[in-house]
Design an enzyme around this catalytic site. Structure first.
Site, PDB file in Angstrom:
ATOM      1  CG  HIS B 181      20.447 -18.332  20.621  1.00 40.08           C
ATOM      2  ND1 HIS B 181      21.715 -18.447  20.104  1.00 40.08           N
ATOM      3  CD2 HIS B 181      19.636 -18.167  19.562  1.00 40.08           C
ATOM      4  CE1 HIS B 181      21.664 -18.357  18.791  1.00 40.08           C
ATOM      5  NE2 HIS B 181      20.413 -18.183  18.429  1.00 40.08           N
ATOM      6  CG  HIS B 241      25.015 -19.034  17.074  1.00 39.13           C
ATOM      7  ND1 HIS B 241      25.715 -18.021  17.700  1.00 39.13           N
ATOM      8  CD2 HIS B 241      24.155 -18.428  16.232  1.00 39.13           C
ATOM      9  CE1 HIS B 241      25.283 -16.853  17.267  1.00 39.13           C
ATOM     10  NE2 HIS B 241      24.332 -17.067  16.367  1.00 39.13           N
ATOM     11  CG  HIS B 292      20.109 -23.800  12.495  1.00 41.05           C
ATOM     12  ND1 HIS B 292      19.484 -23.634  13.712  1.00 41.05           N
ATOM     13  CD2 HIS B 292      20.694 -22.619  12.215  1.00 41.05           C
ATOM     14  CE1 HIS B 292      19.709 -22.404  14.147  1.00 41.05           C
ATOM     15  NE2 HIS B 292      20.437 -21.760  13.254  1.00 41.05           N
ATOM     16  CB  SER B 669      46.902 -17.357  29.088  1.00 38.15           C
ATOM     17  OG  SER B 669      46.978 -16.129  28.378  1.00 38.15           O
ATOM     18  CG  ASN B 707      47.057  -4.585  36.626  1.00 35.11           C
ATOM     19  OD1 ASN B 707      47.397  -4.368  35.456  1.00 35.11           O
ATOM     20  ND2 ASN B 707      46.933  -5.795  37.104  1.00 35.11           N
TER      21      ASN B 707
END
Lengths: 193, 753
Positions: B181, B241, B292, B669, B707
């Site tokens: 992790h 994960h 796992h 983005s 802003n």
């Protein structure tokens, strides 16, 4: 007429007396009912406490805990039993054929009784101090590391190596290699609270 | 023999008896002290685990929500379609040709000013070692090398079978490590203590390399580098994960975008593919199975060996890589005929009525009690069946939901399903995984062992199952195995045997919840295949602390996380407290407080025991609840712009909001428009039955846009939470929880019916 009056008077005072007596009776009844209610509340409270402590170790959520956790559970409920006393309690809650697990249904009534009878009370600070003083025959105010180890691992209900190491890590002042037991007790008590 | 000696004897005897008694007394007292510490430690552990699992359940709910949208939503306008398009483009899995574009690294220039490690291919052992050293010195690998390494890794992984085989004939010593992790310190420590990988020293890393910790990228680079250098001796298994959907929530995506601002997107896309290529399990000497999560009573190793693991993109959602036109058409027809009367729901009711995964998720069950539900895990619900059921139950909910939110009712299905219009036709592809195959993989990546016999649905995690010793025995016998090594669960000692020592859990991330919370461990197998465990704790400081100090530290962290959660549910708690206070005394008893808190938070914690630590009251058994809640708020509140109730809502749904944000911002983005945020949040909050007015949502969005430019920048978004975290840590010089797991909030609030 007088008779009537007297009679009426008599009846009235009888009535009064009756009501009074009824009042006393009902008052007594109320008081015992309250006592019952109170004890029921207290009982319910005990049950909730015990259930919560039990559930912390009930990892499978199936109302059983590992037998090795019973000591921890009992102690976290405010009791301070010796190892011997825990073994006795275990005998009461174990299955006929020990499975390694203790079931809640068996634990609850036994533990409730312990709480109700206020068994295994915690040790007051001054009694604890007295115990250390017994071991410190020269009355120096401290015990050396060797002495502490000797007493804890050879006397009473001996510590395991792990328990001994753990106690030493917090108790022993590395400079003097000894434990000032009065300070130690004070520190531990503050920790708890 | 004189009277004096007998008196001496008597004295001696009495003294001895006294000493014995004194010793017993001290021991008795000390053991009680230790027991109380142990109880506190166990409570603390429960707190961390219940918060962690509540967060995981949240994640499942979130994906149910998006799954449903994807399957049933038909956009009626270009705006809506564009909006959803943007939201779900991440579901568009890149084709191989596109993958080439994404992993294109040659065009990336490495500037002269770069002082980090340089890689050249084919990799040599020295490169891998140099990489470890560089990361130890906190350097960062340049994006070009990252992509190059990932490209080579993918090529290598694609040749590997689903189940890898190792033999102790070749490497005498095999070391198996569990979850890391993102905790690079632990990996470095393991290599330091156990030695670097080599042909004589084989390693198997059993999944969950990323998320939560802060160095997931570096861990992957090291693991992949060694795998390329020692392909026969160094093996990786996929964990739950290693999944881009989990990464959105649990921090890996965030870490990548933060460390690689320009090329992070490319890296993430490539990683998405690399994760799918990770093998599912490793077999040592045909005797020891390493995977796992765990197994189920239906685990079929032959099936697992044969299926196309690359097509299983995420274990969170059964979604095939592509749907072709024909399949989609049939699906729509099936939906239509069963719901001729009801209009297409483009809005969902609570997830409770949605069977999304093979089992129904009951969000009102505390993690502990949910284990007693007996939903068999071996009964997958047919997709068509579930659609029909859903349509049916949803139809009635629809009107109400739509009114509540004010969205138009869509009466006809005009457009084909969103995905199909964009999907390429299937040409010469390997067969898609079936639902059964997907379930097999979910089982081995998500399941946990239990002490009871049998096999039942893992409702705590929301995936996989709980498997009993009989299931283990059955599997071992069927495939002639002797041991199952798995990870997936944090253990205080770093490892734990169960099922008669036939199952070993190995967990390698020490101090997982908090500094001092647990040890890490790895296991070594020699030719005899008897496991040899090594434990460690990668933080010297903890060694100096006494048990009490260690426990106190971890406890403080857990309590802080718990107080945050309590604050996040202030309004609900107040309502619940009032219910217990008919006489309006302003007070609540311990008993009622415990009941109220549990009914709101559903964490299954021992509240009565936690009362003294959570509640500061001079009265033994009663609490002025209003001022208590106010005190909680004072601890958490910071930013003036955000009012208390808004902050509370934000806080409670923090993780979900962030995940939604990242899903909307599919091109990474870093920006989403206010409107997109509002729309999605509106959708989501109705789905989760969070009572929040339209104005509130606008305020929420506007207040996050610091802003005021009409766009929400992810930094602004996270700033809101960071400020709160900052103010919470102001009082504490010691650590605030460093990983994100303490922040996962529970989303199942009870709105007004």
């Amino acid at each position: 007429m007088y008779c009537l009056l007297t009679d009426r008077k008599a009846t009235w005072s009888n009535k009064q007396r009756l009501t009074e007596r009824r009042g006393i009776i009902s008052c007594n009844e109320n008081r015992s009912r309250d006592r019952k209610k109170n004890s029921q509340l207290v009982l319910a409270d005990f049950h909730k406490k015990i259930k919560e402590a039990f559930e912390v170790f009930d990892h499978e959520s199936n109302n059983t805990v590992d037998v090795r956790e019973i000591g921890t559970i009992i102690r976290s409920l405010g009791c301070c039993p010796s190892e011997g006393e825990i073994h006795d309690l275990l005998a009461e809650v174990e299955e006929e054929e020990p499975t390694g697990y203790i079931r809640y249904e068996k634990f609850l009534p036994v533990m409730t009784k312990v709480l109700q009878e206020r068994r295994y009370r915690p040790i007051p600070e001054d009694v604890l101090l007295g115990a250390f003083e017994v071991l410190d025959s020269a009355k120096r105010g401290f015990l050396t590391k060797e002495e502490l180890v000797k007493y804890m691992t050879e006397e009473g209900e001996p510590f395991s190596q792990e328990e001994m190491e753990e106690m030493l890590s917090a108790a022993i002042d590395p400079g003097s290699n000894s434990v000032n037991y009065k300070e130690y007790i004070t520190m531990m008590v503050i920790d708890e609270n | 023999m004189g009277s004096s000696t007998s008196i001496q004897h008597q004295f001696a005897f009495q003294n001895a008896e006294k000493a014995f008694k004194a010793a017993t007394l001290i021991q008795r007292w000390y053991r009680r002290y230790v027991a109380r510490l142990e109880m506190r430690r166990q409570c603390t552990w429960s707190i961390f685990q219940s918060i962690e699992y509540a967060g995981q359940q949240d994640q499942i709910k979130l994906h149910d929500f998006f799954s449903y949208l994807m399957d049933h939503f038909t956009p009626s306008s270009h705006n809506e379609r564009d909006f959803l398009d943007r939201m779900f483009t991440e579901e568009r899995f890149p084709q191989d040709a596109e993958m080439e574009k994404y992993s294109d690294y040659e065009s990336i220039e490495v500037p002269d000013s770069y002082t980090g490690p340089h890689l050249s291919f084919p990799l040599l052992p020295d490169h891998a070692t140099a990489l470890v050293e560089a990361f130890r010195l906190k350097q960062q690998l340049h994006a070009r090398y990252v992509l190059n390494l990932l490209h080579e890794t993918r090529k290598h992984l694609a040749q590997l079978p689903n189940i890898n085989r190792l033999s102790t004939c070749y490497s005498e010593e095999i070391t198996v490590c569990g979850d890391l992790h993102g905790q690079l310190d632990d990996l470095i420590f393991i290599f330091y203590k156990n030695g670097l990988p080599s042909p004589e020293r084989a390693y198997v890393f059993n999944g969950d390399f990323v998320d939560r910790g802060k160095d997931s990228v570096e861990i992957l680079m090291v693991l992949f580098a060694f795998m390329l250098v020692y392909p026969k001796e160094f093996h990786l298994n996929r964990g739950n994960h290693e999944d881009h959907m989990m990464n959105l929530r649990y921090g890996f995506t965030k870490e990548v975008m933060h460390k690689y601002k320009t090329h992070g997107k490319k890296i993430l896309r490539t990683l998405q593919d690399v994760f799918c290529w990770l093998p599912l399990a490793t077999l040592v000497d045909e005797k020891v199975l390493i995977l796992h999560g765990g197994v189920s009573n239906r685990t079929d190793l032959e099936l697992l060996a044969k299926l196309n693991r690359h097509k299983i993109v995420s274990t969170l959602r059964y979604k095939m890589r592509k749907e072709n036109e024909k399949q989609a058409e049939e699906k729509r027809k099936a939906n239509q005929t069963s719901s001729a009367q009801t209009p297409t729901p483009w809005f969902l009711p609570q997830s409770r009525s949605l069977p999304s995964s093979p089992f129904h998720l009951r969000s009102d069950k505390a993690p502990k009690t949910s284990r007693s539900s007996s939903i068999p895990c071996g009964a997958p619900l047919e997709r068509k069946e579930s659609s029909w059921q859903v349509q049916h139950s949803v139809g009635l909910e629809l009107e109400r939901c739509q009114q509540q939110v004010g969205f138009p009712v869509i009466r006809e299905k005009e457009e084909p399903l969103l995905l199909t219009s964009k999907a390429d036709p299937v040409v010469g592809e390997r067969p898609e995984p079936t639902r059964e195959e997907w379930k097999q993989v979910v089982d081995i990546l998500w399941s946990d062992p239990m002490t009871q016999e049998g096999c039942k649905a893992n409702t705590v995690r929301g995936g996989g199952c709980y498997f009993g010793p009989d299931v283990t025995e059955q599997l071992l016998q069927k495939y002639n195995l002797q041991l199952l090594i798995r990870s997936h669960e944090c253990k205080p000692e770093g490892y734990e045997f169960c099922h008669n020592r036939k199952v070993l859990t190995i967990f390698s991330a020490s101090n997982y919840y908090e500094v001092g919370s647990n040890r890490g461990a790895y296991v070594k197998l020699g030719p005899s295949l008897s496991p040899h465990i090594v434990q460690y704790q990668a933080n010297k400081a903890t060694h100096m602390l006494t048990m009490r100090q260690r426990i106190s530290r971890v406890e403080e962290s857990a309590l802080r996380a718990l107080r945050e959660k309590l604050f996040a549910h202030s309004s609900d708690l107040l309502d619940e407290f009032k219910k217990h206070d008919a006489d309006k005394t302003g007070l609540i008893t311990l008993k009622d407080w415990a009941a109220a808190v549990e009914s709101v938070l559903h964490l299954g914690l021992p509240w009565r025991m936690l009362w003294p630590q959570l509640v500061n009251t001079s009265m033994d058994n009663a609490l002025e609840y209003k001022s208590w809640l106010e005190d909680l708020a004072k601890e958490q509140l910071s930013h003036e712009n955000i009012q208390s109730s808004l902050l509370e809502t934000l806080y409670r749904n923090r993780s979900n909001l962030e995940t939604i944000f990242r899903i909307i911002d599919s091109d990474h983005s870093g920006f989403i428009s206010l409107d997109e945020f509002r729309q999605t949040w509106k959708l989501f909050s109705s789905h989760m039955n969070i009572n929040i007015t339209d104005d509130c949502i606008c305020d929420l969005a506007r207040s996050i846009d610091f802003n005021k430019d009409g766009h929400i920048d992810i930094n602004e978004f996270l700033e809101a939470f960071r400020l709160v975290e900052q103010s919470c840590s102001e009082g504490q010089p010691s650590d605030c929880p460093q990983s994100t797991n303490a922040n996962d909030s529970d989303c199942s609030s009870s709105g007004a019916p």
